[in-house]
Design a protein around this motif. Sequence first.
Motif, PDB file in Angstrom:
ATOM      1  N   SER A  65       5.884   0.798   1.014  1.00  0.00           N
ATOM      2  CA  SER A  65       6.032   0.821   2.474  1.00  0.00           C
ATOM      3  C   SER A  65       5.408   2.028   3.157  1.00  0.00           C
ATOM      4  CB  SER A  65       7.515   0.778   2.838  1.00  0.00           C
ATOM      5  OG  SER A  65       8.166   1.987   2.455  1.00  0.00           O
ATOM      6  N   GLY A  66       5.197   3.117   2.412  1.00  0.00           N
ATOM      7  CA  GLY A  66       4.774   4.360   3.049  1.00  0.00           C
ATOM      8  C   GLY A  66       5.916   5.151   3.633  1.00  0.00           C
ATOM      9  N   PHE A  67       7.147   4.689   3.416  1.00  0.00           N
ATOM     10  CA  PHE A  67       8.321   5.396   3.918  1.00  0.00           C
ATOM     11  C   PHE A  67       8.787   6.397   2.867  1.00  0.00           C
ATOM     12  CE2 PHE A  67      13.139   5.192   4.507  1.00  0.00           C
ATOM     13  CZ  PHE A  67      13.141   6.220   5.448  1.00  0.00           C
ATOM     14  N   PHE A  68       8.479   7.659   3.085  1.00  0.00           N
ATOM     15  CA  PHE A  68       8.930   8.749   2.223  1.00  0.00           C
ATOM     16  C   PHE A  68      10.168   9.369   2.851  1.00  0.00           C
ATOM     17  CE2 PHE A  68       4.602   8.135   0.963  1.00  0.00           C
ATOM     18  CZ  PHE A  68       4.520   8.566  -0.355  1.00  0.00           C
ATOM     19  N   PHE A  69      11.190   9.586   2.041  1.00  0.00           N
ATOM     20  CA  PHE A  69      12.445  10.105   2.585  1.00  0.00           C
ATOM     21  C   PHE A  69      13.140  10.938   1.518  1.00  0.00           C
ATOM     22  CE2 PHE A  69      13.215   6.046   0.622  1.00  0.00           C
ATOM     23  CZ  PHE A  69      14.432   6.165  -0.028  1.00  0.00           C
ATOM     24  N   GLY A  96       6.669 -13.898   2.188  1.00  0.00           N
ATOM     25  CA  GLY A  96       5.895 -12.862   2.871  1.00  0.00           C
ATOM     26  C   GLY A  96       6.634 -12.068   3.918  1.00  0.00           C
ATOM     27  N   ARG A  97       7.958 -12.079   3.929  1.00  0.00           N
ATOM     28  CA  ARG A  97       8.701 -11.291   4.919  1.00  0.00           C
ATOM     29  C   ARG A  97       9.107  -9.935   4.342  1.00  0.00           C
ATOM     30  NH1 ARG A  97      13.348 -15.280   6.437  1.00  0.00           N
ATOM     31  NH2 ARG A  97      12.901 -15.965   4.289  1.00  0.00           N
ATOM     32  N   VAL A  98       9.264  -8.976   5.248  1.00  0.00           N
ATOM     33  CA  VAL A  98       9.628  -7.609   4.878  1.00  0.00           C
ATOM     34  C   VAL A  98      10.875  -7.224   5.662  1.00  0.00           C
ATOM     35  CG1 VAL A  98       8.876  -5.197   4.745  1.00  0.00           C
ATOM     36  CG2 VAL A  98       7.190  -7.055   4.537  1.00  0.00           C
ATOM     37  N   ALA A  99      11.884  -6.726   4.968  1.00  0.00           N
ATOM     38  CA  ALA A  99      13.126  -6.310   5.617  1.00  0.00           C
ATOM     39  C   ALA A  99      13.617  -5.034   4.945  1.00  0.00           C
ATOM     40  CB  ALA A  99      14.177  -7.418   5.527  1.00  0.00           C
ATOM     41  N   ALA A 100      14.623  -4.420   5.551  1.00  0.00           N
ATOM     42  CA  ALA A 100      15.130  -3.165   4.987  1.00  0.00           C
ATOM     43  C   ALA A 100      16.592  -2.966   5.311  1.00  0.00           C
ATOM     44  CB  ALA A 100      14.325  -1.982   5.515  1.00  0.00           C
ATOM     45  N   LEU A 101      17.300  -2.339   4.361  1.00  0.00           N
ATOM     46  CA  LEU A 101      18.643  -1.802   4.573  1.00  0.00           C
ATOM     47  C   LEU A 101      18.480  -0.314   4.819  1.00  0.00           C
ATOM     48  CD1 LEU A 101      21.833  -1.988   4.325  1.00  0.00           C
ATOM     49  CD2 LEU A 101      21.468  -1.280   1.938  1.00  0.00           C
ATOM     50  N   GLY A 135       7.029   3.531   8.335  1.00  0.00           N
ATOM     51  CA  GLY A 135       6.969   2.269   7.619  1.00  0.00           C
ATOM     52  C   GLY A 135       6.325   1.143   8.401  1.00  0.00           C
ATOM     53  N   PRO A 136       6.215  -0.026   7.777  1.00  0.00           N
ATOM     54  CA  PRO A 136       5.630  -1.191   8.434  1.00  0.00           C
ATOM     55  C   PRO A 136       6.611  -1.845   9.396  1.00  0.00           C
ATOM     56  CG  PRO A 136       6.429  -1.797   6.275  1.00  0.00           C
ATOM     57  CD  PRO A 136       6.657  -0.314   6.395  1.00  0.00           C
ATOM     58  N   ALA A 137       6.110  -2.740  10.218  1.00  0.00           N
ATOM     59  CA  ALA A 137       6.982  -3.545  11.076  1.00  0.00           C
ATOM     60  C   ALA A 137       7.850  -4.436  10.191  1.00  0.00           C
ATOM     61  CB  ALA A 137       6.152  -4.392  12.026  1.00  0.00           C
TER      62      ALA A 137
END
Length: 414
Positions: A55-59, A74-79, A92-94
């Motif tokens: 995702s490119g989300f560094f934390f 092909g869907r992207v979701a997050a907790l 991150g991405p949309a």
Amino acid sequence: MTDTVVSEPAFSQTARLEIGADEYRLRRERVFRLLQERQLDAVCVFGPTRVAYLSGFFFSPTERPIALILTADGRVAALLPQLELSHFQQQGPALDDSAIYPEYPGGGSGRHPLLFLRELLSRLGVLGRRIAADVDGYEHRWGYRGPALGAVLEQPVQADVALIDNLRMVKSATEIALMTEACRWGDHAHRLMQNSLGVGAEELLVSHGASLQATRDLLAALGERYVPKAREGLPANAMFIRGSNTAHPHGLHEAGAVKAGDVLVTGAYGVVGGYESELERTMIVGEPDARFQRYFAAMLAAQQVGLDALRPGRTCAEVEADVRRFIRVELGMDDLVRHHTGHAFGLEGHEHPFLDLDDHTVIEPGMVFSVEPGLYVPQFAGFRHSDTVVITSSGSERLSLYPRELDELVVPVG
């Protein structure tokens, strides 16, 4: 050594040194296809490095669970915890959907964060279907206590770290370019440290001083092109341990100063775009005696065997077997071996696969390894060089370019 994987620079002289959105999208598309091939409906990714890779989300990982969910269609979701929502939106991405919880363990909601994930999977239409995960629930860190994902979902979960990590084994041209740049700054940090060494030098002060100066130099040279990906640590680092402490492969720092006759085992690395390098050298303070020269020459020869053994089509185990055979038959020093010859790395300092007798992974162009066979003489010293090596179409190329020969690694006395 042979041709390089990188035939031309992956970055312009003005480009930010990081993975771009298009490459992250291509990574997720590979996962979408993998899910379809394995007849899986979704994957929940908990590992912080795996989340960043996709995702490119560094934390900064804490007790608060974070998960990236990819579905076969092909869907992207997050907790996400509330405190990381804006941070994810920045990097991150949309998202097609998300579950935002107030805090861990509940923040007044009376609900564990993984219950929010269950609701998210239900909305995505995959609850009760075939769900995979890198691990079966969030990693236990910083006091986190949580149930397994399968227990929360009340269904089996196919937990498999290899699902994502196998995709990370072969580096792209952009990843290799970032690691090459990281090597440049790891080499520079080591040079600064070596130039500061001498009798009376304090182990901790020299190590941290060289790291700070190398970081200053990196930031001055790269400017806004350098994009930090962590809250802690420096972009360029160097350290050493000394004396009989080096006979421990992972010896800790010791208080005190360098003395004439000390053997030093060093470590240096850079971090660029989240990608690491690795460089280690064995050094001596003052003129080396015959005993030191014998073990140093043996170590250097063993490392060369490892470098020469790396090429596509061979297995990691075959490379290790070549090195161990040389140490056992040619050197007669098998009793001085404490670890395998090396490991892959990239976003993490150690990654799969390993140059080990029981790792039968086939080596491919674009893989990046450390090559670091060591010899450890009890109550005397350890002897280990490590280099960052990329696999090419017909062999390998060393990306860390620091001198390896003894005459370049003697610290003068007086």
